[in-house]
Each structure stands twice: as structure tokens, then as C-alpha cells.
Design a protein around this motif. Structure first.
Motif, mmCIF file in Angstrom:
data_model
loop_
_atom_site.group_PDB
_atom_site.id
_atom_site.type_symbol
_atom_site.label_atom_id
_atom_site.label_comp_id
_atom_site.label_asym_id
_atom_site.label_seq_id
_atom_site.Cartn_x
_atom_site.Cartn_y
_atom_site.Cartn_z
ATOM 1 N N TRP A 186 31.646 -12.336 -31.486
ATOM 2 C CA TRP A 186 30.353 -11.711 -31.185
ATOM 3 C C TRP A 186 29.499 -11.650 -32.462
ATOM 4 O O TRP A 186 28.319 -11.978 -32.460
ATOM 5 N N CYS B 4 24.667 -6.287 -24.305
ATOM 6 C CA CYS B 4 24.925 -6.644 -25.701
ATOM 7 C C CYS B 4 24.271 -5.648 -26.648
ATOM 8 O O CYS B 4 23.064 -5.423 -26.560
ATOM 9 N N ASP C 83 21.232 -7.591 -28.565
ATOM 10 C CA ASP C 83 19.983 -8.049 -27.947
ATOM 11 C C ASP C 83 19.754 -7.530 -26.528
ATOM 12 O O ASP C 83 18.768 -7.879 -25.887
ATOM 13 N N CYS D 286 28.406 -12.321 -25.239
ATOM 14 C CA CYS D 286 26.993 -12.308 -24.899
ATOM 15 C C CYS D 286 26.518 -13.738 -24.637
ATOM 16 O O CYS D 286 26.591 -14.579 -25.518
ATOM 17 N N HIS E 161 23.235 -14.685 -27.326
ATOM 18 C CA HIS E 161 23.327 -15.025 -28.757
ATOM 19 C C HIS E 161 24.663 -15.668 -29.163
ATOM 20 O O HIS E 161 24.805 -16.118 -30.292
HETATM 21 ZN ZN LIG Z 1 23.770 -10.753 -27.638
#
Ligand SMILES: [Zn+2]
Length: 256
Positions: free
Chosen positions: A178, A231, A234, A251, A254
Motif C-alpha cells: 500500500w 483508502c 485517497d 487500493c 493508487h
Molecule cells: Zn489509495
């Protein structure tokens, strides 16, 4: 591995001490052909010289042999009755004498004990280390690049394989990917050199950060490990999949 690093620090208190007695009441807890008589015969009178950690394996080097300790999800290490318990979420502070699966009693009256309610850990005398990869904190970028390039496994599964990089568990793998912005389902050999650099950096930084924070459950993604969460970076709805046999959160925006 973060939790095991805390145990290694606790185990440091045994360095220089002499083992007077070995208690290994649970045969099931002894792995790799290790037996209680062999532990007693080898370790009685031995002196603890050093502690090491490779991934999730804690090693106690004595002047007679090396003892390998694994803790699974529920094992804890206590030295002279105390451990880093305040930092760990998995284990309760409750203690039953029957949960002590292994103990070294020192000639000064103190002891090192492994307490494990669910018996998911284990003890090995002189463990073989060939199957373990380099510890996650020690792996070099060049070695990471070469090893990734030789595998078609999904990134997440690759990271969980202790033969590649030792010490990365499920929560840590998700947090690292992540932070690196990499899709856990990407093939290991699909990363370009820049992405390998980003992953290498995220690996070291994440392990160090969560060690400082208090455990592998203290990542920023941890709060989002529930269905329908978004997330933390974002706000995109997170994806929940099974990769490498483990529940994986990522996510879709991203992480590419
Ligand atoms: Zn994200």
C-alpha cells in the motif's frame, strides 16, 4: 517479525547467564526432530552467548548449541516473568501454567519461558536456516531485484514466502505494498527497476516505522481492514481479495 524483534530485545537479558534446567513438557511443541532429552542433555550447563532474529525466527546462541524459537500468532516470550506484553495485541496478559511450552531455568533463579495458549509456535534445537531468505531489514535492493525477476508469483504471495525475504507476515505485506503503491496481484517479475527501488524503500521504512509504533497491527492501512472501508490516502473504496491464500486489502486507485 516486528513482534519477534521485541522478544529478541527481551531475550537479550539472558545473555551471559547459565542454564541450570530445561523444561520441555510438550512434545508437540518440539519441532524438526528435537526431543526433550536432547534439549536437556545439550543445554544443561550451557551459557547464553547471543541473540539473533531472522524473519520470525528468534535464535538463542549458547556455547553448546543454538535454540530456535517460533511464536506463531499467540506465543509470548517472558524473561524473569516479564515481556513486551503491553505492545502486543494478539496475546492476552492472562497466564496459565499449562501454557508454558518451554522454559530455560537459569542458575541465578531466573528463567526464559515461552507461553503459548494455542501452541502455534515451536522450539528447534540447532535449526537449519537454508530455507530462510535474508531478513526483511537486511535485504539489498540488487538482491531484491534479481529475486523478484525470477518469479511469476503475485507480489503479495512472493513477499509472504519466507524463502525470499524472511519476516513479512500478512498485515505487514499489505501495508508495504500500500505504501509502495503496488498492486498485490502484480507478477513479481513485472516490476521495473524504479518500482523495485520503491518497494525496497517501503520494505525497510515500513518495518522500522511499525517497530517504533508498537507492532505489525499499527499500520495506516490497519484501520481500513474491514469490508466497505476506503483508502486512508485517497479515499477510494478498498479492494478485498484473497492472494497467496491470505485476505488482502489494497487500493485500486493508487496501487498499480
Ligand atoms: Zn489509495
Amino acid at each position: 517479525m516486528i513482534e519477534v524483534e521485541y522478544y529478541r530485545r527481551v531475550a537479550e537479558r539472558t545473555v551471559g547467564r547459565t542454564i541450570a534446567r530445561v523444561d520441555a513438557p510438550d512434545d508437540w511443541y518440539l519441532k524438526g526432530g528435537t526431543t526433550a532429552p536432547a534439549l536437556r542433555r545439550t543445554l544443561r550447563g550451557a551459557r547464553v552467548m547471543d541473540t539473533r532474529r531472522i524473519g520470525k525466527l528468534l535464535l538463542l546462541d549458547t556455547d553448546a548449541a543454538t535454540v530456535g524459537l517460533r511464536f506463531g500468532m499467540t506465543g509470548r516470550l517472558l524473561v524473569d516473568g516479564s515481556g513486551p506484553i503491553e505492545k502486543l495485541e494478539y496475546s492476552s496478559a492472562r497466564q496459565e501454567p499449562a501454557w508454558t511450552r518451554f522454559a530455560l531455568r537459569f542458575d541465578d533463579g531466573g528463567e526464559l519461558a515461552v507461553v503459548d495458549p494455542r501452541r502455534l509456535g515451536g522450539v528447534v534445537l540447532d535449526p537449519t536456516l537454508d530455507h530462510l531468505g535474508t531478513d526483511a531489514l537486511a535485504v539489498r535492493e540488487r538482491d531484491l531485484r534479481n529475486a523478484l525477476g525470477a518469479s511469476r508469483a503475485p507480489l503479495k504471495a512472493w513477499l509472504l514466502d519466507q524463502g525470499h525475504v524472511a519476516g513479512v507476515g500478512n498485515l505487514l505485506a499489505d501495508e508495504i505494498l500500500w505504501r509502495a503503491g503496488l498492486d498485490p496481484a502484480r507478477r513479481a517479475d513485472s516490476l521495473d527497476p524504479h518500482e523495485v527501488m520503491v518497494l525496497h524503500r517501503a520494505l525497510g521504512r515500513t518495518v522500522r516505522l511499525l517497530t517504533k509504533r508498537g507492532g505489525s497491527h499499527t499500520g495506516d492501512l490497519q484501520v481500513a481492514r474491514v469490508r466497505g472501508a476506503s483508502c486512508p490516502r485517497d479515499g477510494a473504496p478498498l479492494e478485498r481479495r484473497t492472494i497467496g491464500g491470505r485476505t488482502t486489502y489494497s487500493c485500486p486507485v493508487h496501487q498499480r
